[in-house]
Design a protein around this motif. Structure first.
Motif, PDB file in Angstrom:
ATOM      1  N   ARG A 704       0.844  -1.197   0.000  1.00 40.51           N
ATOM      2  CA  ARG A 704       0.000   0.000   0.000  1.00 40.51           C
ATOM      3  C   ARG A 704       0.878   1.245   0.000  1.00 40.51           C
ATOM      4  O   ARG A 704       1.652   1.472   0.946  1.00 40.51           O
ATOM      5  CB  ARG A 704      -0.920   0.027   1.206  1.00 40.51           C
ATOM      6  CG  ARG A 704      -2.078  -0.920   1.121  1.00 40.51           C
ATOM      7  CD  ARG A 704      -3.110  -0.613   2.178  1.00 40.51           C
ATOM      8  NE  ARG A 704      -3.723   0.701   1.994  1.00 40.51           N
ATOM      9  CZ  ARG A 704      -4.942   1.014   2.417  1.00 40.51           C
ATOM     10  NH1 ARG A 704      -5.675   0.102   3.038  1.00 40.51           N
ATOM     11  NH2 ARG A 704      -5.420   2.219   2.247  1.00 40.51           N
ATOM     12  N   PRO A 705       0.787   2.111  -1.001  1.00 38.48           N
ATOM     13  CA  PRO A 705       1.671   3.286  -1.035  1.00 38.48           C
ATOM     14  C   PRO A 705       1.331   4.327   0.019  1.00 38.48           C
ATOM     15  O   PRO A 705       2.226   4.969   0.568  1.00 38.48           O
ATOM     16  CB  PRO A 705       1.474   3.829  -2.456  1.00 38.48           C
ATOM     17  CG  PRO A 705       0.137   3.318  -2.879  1.00 38.48           C
ATOM     18  CD  PRO A 705      -0.038   1.987  -2.210  1.00 38.48           C
ATOM     19  N   ASP A 706       0.033   4.535   0.323  1.00 35.97           N
ATOM     20  CA  ASP A 706      -0.306   5.543   1.332  1.00 35.97           C
ATOM     21  C   ASP A 706       0.184   5.130   2.712  1.00 35.97           C
ATOM     22  O   ASP A 706       0.691   5.945   3.491  1.00 35.97           O
ATOM     23  CB  ASP A 706      -1.823   5.777   1.344  1.00 35.97           C
ATOM     24  CG  ASP A 706      -2.612   4.484   1.494  1.00 35.97           C
ATOM     25  OD1 ASP A 706      -2.019   3.393   1.398  1.00 35.97           O
ATOM     26  OD2 ASP A 706      -3.843   4.554   1.707  1.00 35.97           O
ATOM     27  N   GLN A 707       0.064   3.862   3.015  1.00 33.80           N
ATOM     28  CA  GLN A 707       0.523   3.353   4.305  1.00 33.80           C
ATOM     29  C   GLN A 707       2.050   3.450   4.426  1.00 33.80           C
ATOM     30  O   GLN A 707       2.584   3.813   5.481  1.00 33.80           O
ATOM     31  CB  GLN A 707       0.068   1.903   4.447  1.00 33.80           C
ATOM     32  CG  GLN A 707       0.244   1.285   5.800  1.00 33.80           C
ATOM     33  CD  GLN A 707      -0.441  -0.067   5.852  1.00 33.80           C
ATOM     34  OE1 GLN A 707      -1.667  -0.152   5.797  1.00 33.80           O
ATOM     35  NE2 GLN A 707       0.327  -1.123   5.938  1.00 33.80           N
ATOM     36  N   ARG A 708       2.752   3.142   3.330  1.00 32.36           N
ATOM     37  CA  ARG A 708       4.211   3.212   3.333  1.00 32.36           C
ATOM     38  C   ARG A 708       4.703   4.649   3.484  1.00 32.36           C
ATOM     39  O   ARG A 708       5.651   4.930   4.225  1.00 32.36           O
ATOM     40  CB  ARG A 708       4.755   2.581   2.049  1.00 32.36           C
ATOM     41  CG  ARG A 708       6.263   2.535   1.963  1.00 32.36           C
ATOM     42  CD  ARG A 708       6.832   1.589   2.976  1.00 32.36           C
ATOM     43  NE  ARG A 708       6.404   0.215   2.730  1.00 32.36           N
ATOM     44  CZ  ARG A 708       6.612  -0.788   3.573  1.00 32.36           C
ATOM     45  NH1 ARG A 708       7.241  -0.582   4.714  1.00 32.36           N
ATOM     46  NH2 ARG A 708       6.201  -2.010   3.300  1.00 32.36           N
ATOM     47  N   LEU A 709       4.045   5.587   2.783  1.00 35.00           N
ATOM     48  CA  LEU A 709       4.439   6.991   2.889  1.00 35.00           C
ATOM     49  C   LEU A 709       4.187   7.535   4.290  1.00 35.00           C
ATOM     50  O   LEU A 709       4.976   8.339   4.795  1.00 35.00           O
ATOM     51  CB  LEU A 709       3.667   7.822   1.856  1.00 35.00           C
ATOM     52  CG  LEU A 709       4.078   7.610   0.394  1.00 35.00           C
ATOM     53  CD1 LEU A 709       3.094   8.307  -0.540  1.00 35.00           C
ATOM     54  CD2 LEU A 709       5.492   8.121   0.158  1.00 35.00           C
ATOM     55  N   MET A 710       3.104   7.104   4.914  1.00 29.31           N
ATOM     56  CA  MET A 710       2.855   7.568   6.284  1.00 29.31           C
ATOM     57  C   MET A 710       3.919   7.056   7.233  1.00 29.31           C
ATOM     58  O   MET A 710       4.366   7.758   8.134  1.00 29.31           O
ATOM     59  CB  MET A 710       1.469   7.107   6.742  1.00 29.31           C
ATOM     60  CG  MET A 710       1.139   7.600   8.136  1.00 29.31           C
ATOM     61  SD  MET A 710      -0.328   6.857   8.831  1.00 29.31           S
ATOM     62  CE  MET A 710      -0.316   7.597  10.467  1.00 29.31           C
ATOM     63  N   GLU A 711       4.342   5.807   7.042  1.00 29.12           N
ATOM     64  CA  GLU A 711       5.397   5.260   7.892  1.00 29.12           C
ATOM     65  C   GLU A 711       6.680   6.067   7.763  1.00 29.12           C
ATOM     66  O   GLU A 711       7.422   6.247   8.738  1.00 29.12           O
ATOM     67  CB  GLU A 711       5.656   3.799   7.527  1.00 29.12           C
ATOM     68  CG  GLU A 711       6.691   3.120   8.415  1.00 29.12           C
ATOM     69  CD  GLU A 711       6.949   1.691   8.006  1.00 29.12           C
ATOM     70  OE1 GLU A 711       7.965   1.450   7.324  1.00 29.12           O
ATOM     71  OE2 GLU A 711       6.122   0.825   8.342  1.00 29.12           O
ATOM     72  N   GLN A 712       6.952   6.596   6.552  1.00 29.64           N
ATOM     73  CA  GLN A 712       8.134   7.420   6.337  1.00 29.64           C
ATOM     74  C   GLN A 712       7.977   8.822   6.902  1.00 29.64           C
ATOM     75  O   GLN A 712       8.957   9.541   7.039  1.00 29.64           O
ATOM     76  CB  GLN A 712       8.428   7.530   4.842  1.00 29.64           C
ATOM     77  CG  GLN A 712       8.730   6.206   4.167  1.00 29.64           C
ATOM     78  CD  GLN A 712       8.891   6.358   2.668  1.00 29.64           C
ATOM     79  OE1 GLN A 712       9.181   7.429   2.178  1.00 29.64           O
ATOM     80  NE2 GLN A 712       8.700   5.285   1.944  1.00 29.64           N
ATOM     81  N   GLY A 713       6.751   9.231   7.223  1.00 25.04           N
ATOM     82  CA  GLY A 713       6.514  10.578   7.734  1.00 25.04           C
ATOM     83  C   GLY A 713       6.005  11.550   6.700  1.00 25.04           C
ATOM     84  O   GLY A 713       5.786  12.722   7.013  1.00 25.04           O
ATOM     85  N   ASP A 714       5.771  11.114   5.453  1.00 22.03           N
ATOM     86  CA  ASP A 714       5.253  11.975   4.392  1.00 22.03           C
ATOM     87  C   ASP A 714       3.725  11.936   4.442  1.00 22.03           C
ATOM     88  O   ASP A 714       3.069  11.217   3.677  1.00 22.03           O
ATOM     89  CB  ASP A 714       5.785  11.500   3.040  1.00 22.03           C
ATOM     90  CG  ASP A 714       5.386  12.435   1.903  1.00 22.03           C
ATOM     91  OD1 ASP A 714       4.747  13.468   2.186  1.00 22.03           O
ATOM     92  OD2 ASP A 714       5.691  12.115   0.740  1.00 22.03           O
TER      93      ASP A 714
END
Length: 805
Positions: A704-714
């Motif tokens: 999931r790209p949205d979940q991955r970006l949130m984990e990075q802080g974006d």
């Protein structure tokens, strides 16, 4: 000064107890729990409230303490803060008054110290912490001495008045005796503490002197080594600009002879690296023995010295290279192995570093060959020990998994504008930003129910089915333990989204989940273990009520033990999320849970008591009983869903007044990791759930790209991706609805074949689960059909995978 304050904070002296406090003319005096600590007197309704709610606090530094009668005393701090208090008896009142006077003196002394902290920091910059403690204790002794002298003089005065009047006042004499006894006891205690502190300080100073001496020797050796290295660097710099008196033709001829005689690859490498042949000095010495010139001998000595210095600097460069940071291009096995080897080599040289390695950037391969980068600078990799396997194709060594994720950024959100139109709606239909989420999907979060699966291994080993029921109740209660620290909302899974979690090597189980429904959201879960099988269909219905959120679980949980064939089912309790708009979010569990053994007809009834501000008992309590097939209670169950659960076997008596054996603990919660609040309240197990793995299905939550970006802080990028994925899912739903409408029209027109084809295209059936009737509950349930793990092992999914990301 700073050292003194830090010591006071580390070891505060507290005085606690029950007192009666005047509230108002209607309620009069009410019993309250008072705590005296660090010059502050605070009170609570119950002892349990100390963890979260303080009813009032008064600062003793500027307070006045007055004794009214044998049990009544008043504490005043300004015109607006007055505490009228009553003790249980005269002795208890005097203990409190003495403790308050001592605390007041300490608070005043701290204020005086803070007023000139800058001056003391300059004058006493060389003072050590033990010395500050000793000085504080000396001041405390002086204050205790003053109180003893004051109370002693008062006692002597009362005795003198009694001798003069020949009619002693017994009550007054008794009061002065008690006061003198308490103050004298306080001084004796302070004297003992001072003696122990002085003795401890003596040992500390002795150790400090020894450490200072050892550090001085170590510093001296380091300086000598640094001086030698600097001397070598200076010599190398001088020789770099040195030109020999010998002709250049002879020097080139000499180097060519040395290079021709050097046949070792390592020597050639060293020659290219350093600009000189490794075997050149030997050839020169040989040429000198055969009658070389004086200039050649001088050249030999110079080159030999230069080679020794270059070797020294080569060792220095190798030591520096060991501390360099290497970027990892891909998260493959070779990268992990090389990182482990570097860590092992560094541990051998330093001997004090942990067996961990930080990996800067991991490039995870997504579906259809798309590279999905995610930052993992704070991801710590730790090696684990191997465990025996019971399934086929289990790795003999445990994989290295991360135990941390990037910390949560401080991103604000306007909850008023977000929630004003959400009251009364289902939470699954509200478009919320990722700011209120945690970087996990709901089906990943559901996997955390297996965190305490070791309890089921104990249950599988039980011979008594009622004892087994006790352990099953402990496991069923354990799934709520993490909610005390977790208030983030998981991502709603997309229709067809899957998640696998293979922990056979570490914990002995593997599980697979699939989102099988969207409106309402519904997921199916299937877990395999060599001793038991666990499955469930889980859905929730939620309502937002303004100040709190109610989450109603839907679906039954099944558990079967292979050896005995005992089949258990249970449903979950209601979850309430408080302080949605104002205040700190917190979660509570309430309701009844019924666990049934369909094989033996035994039952367990658990009651999760709702949080109450008016109860003096400890909150988050669970209570219940385990009954046999005849309905007779056999075990009493008690505990707290955030801490532990224990069961006690009933020996005799009835359900209301049972007499039990000593209780056995069937489940105990693991304390949270330090710093868990910075990473969404995650445990180490939670941090591993979204870690990318090889060979997983293209529909896995880790893509999931949205979940991955949130984990990075974006968060901005995550919100944009979340909107894109939701719109993509809506368009697919509209397309299915249109196909269903066309199928209805075809059926109405009598074109049954076309209607059937359109209905099949419009249908959205799960890939790995099939809806069947549950014979135990009589409801429809999605049952795992198998095939996922086999397809993964072959690397060929063998069916059309939906494009959901």
């Amino acid at each position: 000064m700073a050292d003194k304050r830090s010591n006071d904070e580390k070891a505060p002296e507290q005085f606690k107890g029950w007192l009666l406090k005047w509230t108002n003319y209607i309620k009069g005096y009410q019993k309250r729990w008072f705590v005296l600590s660090s010059g502050l007197l605070s009170y609570y309704r119950t002892q349990e409230e100390m963890a979260h709610t303080c009813r009032g606090t008064i600062n003793l530094a500027g307070a006045v303490i007055d004794t009214v009668d044998s049990t009544h005393f008043v504490i005043t701090n300004g015109p607006t803060q007055v505490f009228h208090l009553r003790a249980l008896n005269e002795v208890e009142r005097q203990r409190w008054v003495t403790a308050l006077e001592l605390a007041k003196g300490t608070a005043i002394r701290r204020l005086d110290d803070d007023s000139d902290s800058d001056e003391e920091a300059t004058e006493n910059s060389g003072e050590t912490t033990p010395l500050s403690q000793v000085m504080d204790k000396v001041k405390e002794l002086s204050m205790a001495h003053e109180l003893v002298t004051k109370n002693g003089n008062a006692l002597l005065k009362v005795i003198g008045d009694a001798e003069g009047n020949h009619v002693p006042n017994e009550s007054k004499l008794k009061e002065k005796l008690v006061m003198f006894k308490l103050t004298a006891g306080a001084m004796v205690k302070a004297s003992q503490e001072f003696a122990e502190l002085a003795k401890d300080a003596e040992h500390r100073w002795s150790r400090s002197l020894q450490q200072e001496h050892a550090l001085r020797l170590q510093l001296q050796e380091s300086l000598e080594m640094l001086a030698n290295q600097m001397h070598g660097l200076e010599n190398q710099a001088k020789r770099a600009t040195w030109t020999p008196a010998k002709s250049a033709v002879d020097i080139v001829s000499l180097k060519s002879r040395g290079s021709a005689s050097s046949s070792s690859p390592s020597a050639d490498h060293k020659d290219r690296k350093l600009g000189v042949s490794a075997s050149e000095p030997d050839l020169k010495r040989k040429g000198g023995a055969e009658g070389g010139t004086k200039e050649e001998e001088e050249e030999e000595e110079v080159k030999a010295g230069e080679e020794e210095e270059v070797d020294t600097h080569s060792e220095l460069r190798e030591e520096e290279e060991e501390d360099k940071f290497y970027d990892a291009p891909e998260a493959d096995d070779s990268m992990v192995a090389s990182a482990s080897e570097r860590t092992h080599a560094r541990n051998q040289s330093a001997g004090s570093m942990n067996d961990m390695e930080t990996i800067a950037d991991i490039q995870a391969m997504g579906p259809e060959g798309v590279m999905m980068p995610f930052s993992a600078r704070n991801v710590m990799m730790v090696p684990t020990r191997a465990a025996p396997s019971f399934f086929e194709h289990v790795e003999c060594t445990l994989p290295t998994r991360r135990i941390n994720i990037p910390p949560r950024p401080n991103k604000g959100i306007n909850l008023w504008s977000l929630m004003k139109n959400c009251i009364g709606k289902d939470l699954s239909k509200i478009p919320l930003p990722v700011n209120v989420n945690e970087p996990l999907s709901f089906i990943q979060r559901l996997t955390e129910e297996l965190l305490y699966a070791k309890v089921l291994e104990k249950a599988a080993a039980c011979e008594d089915p009622l004892e087994q029921m006790a352990y099953v109740s402990g496991f069923a209660s354990s799934v709520y333990a993490s909610t005390i620290h977790r208030v983030g909302k998981p991502f709603n899974p997309l229709l067809g989204e899957t998640f696998e979690c293979d922990r056979r090597a570490e914990h002995g189980w593997r599980c697979f989940l699939e989102q099988v429904g969207h409106h309402p959201p519904m997921c199916a879960m299937y877990v395999e273990h060599k001793d038991w099988t666990y499955w469930q269909e889980y859905s929730v219905a939620s309502k937002f009520r303004g100040k709190y959120l109610l989450v109603y679980p839907i679906g039954a949980t099944h558990l079967v033990f292979h050896r005995t064939g005992h089949h258990y089912t249970w449903t979950k309790v209601v979850v309430t999320v408080h302080n949605i708009i104002v205040g700190k979010l917190w979660v509570d569990q309430s309701g009844d849970m019924k666990i049934v053994n369909h094989t033996t007809k035994d039952e367990c009834h658990l009651k999760f008591q709702a949080y109450s501000y008016f109860s003096r008992e400890r909150q988050r309590k669970i209570s219940g009983t385990i009954t046999n097939a005849a309905g007779c209670p056999v075990y009493v169950v008690n505990g707290y869903w955030d801490d532990y659960l224990e069961a006690a076997k009933i020996t005799h008596g009835d359900e209301k007044n049972p007499v039990t054996e000593p209780a056995m603990q069937v489940w105990k919660a693991t304390p949270p990791d330090p710093g868990h609040e910075l990473i969404y309240g995650f445990s180490q197990f939670s941090c591993t759930l979204n870690e990318m793995e090889a060979g997983i299905a293209p529909t896995d939550s880790r893509f999931r790209p949205d979940q991955r970006l949130m984990e990075q802080g974006d968060y901005d990028g995550a919100n944009a991706e979340k909107v894109r994925l939701e719109e993509k899912q809506r368009s697919k739903r509209r397309k299915r609805e249109a196909l269903a409408a066309e199928a209805a029209e075809a059926a109405a027109a009598g074109n049954l074949e076309e209607a059937k084809r359109l209905q099949e295209e419009a249908a959205s059936s799960p890939l790995w689960f099939k809806k069947e009737c549950d014979p135990l509950t009589g409801t429809m349930l999605h049952v795992y059909q198998g095939g996922y793990w086999e397809a993964k092992m072959k690397g060929d999914w063998g069916r059309e995978m939906p494009d959901i990301f």
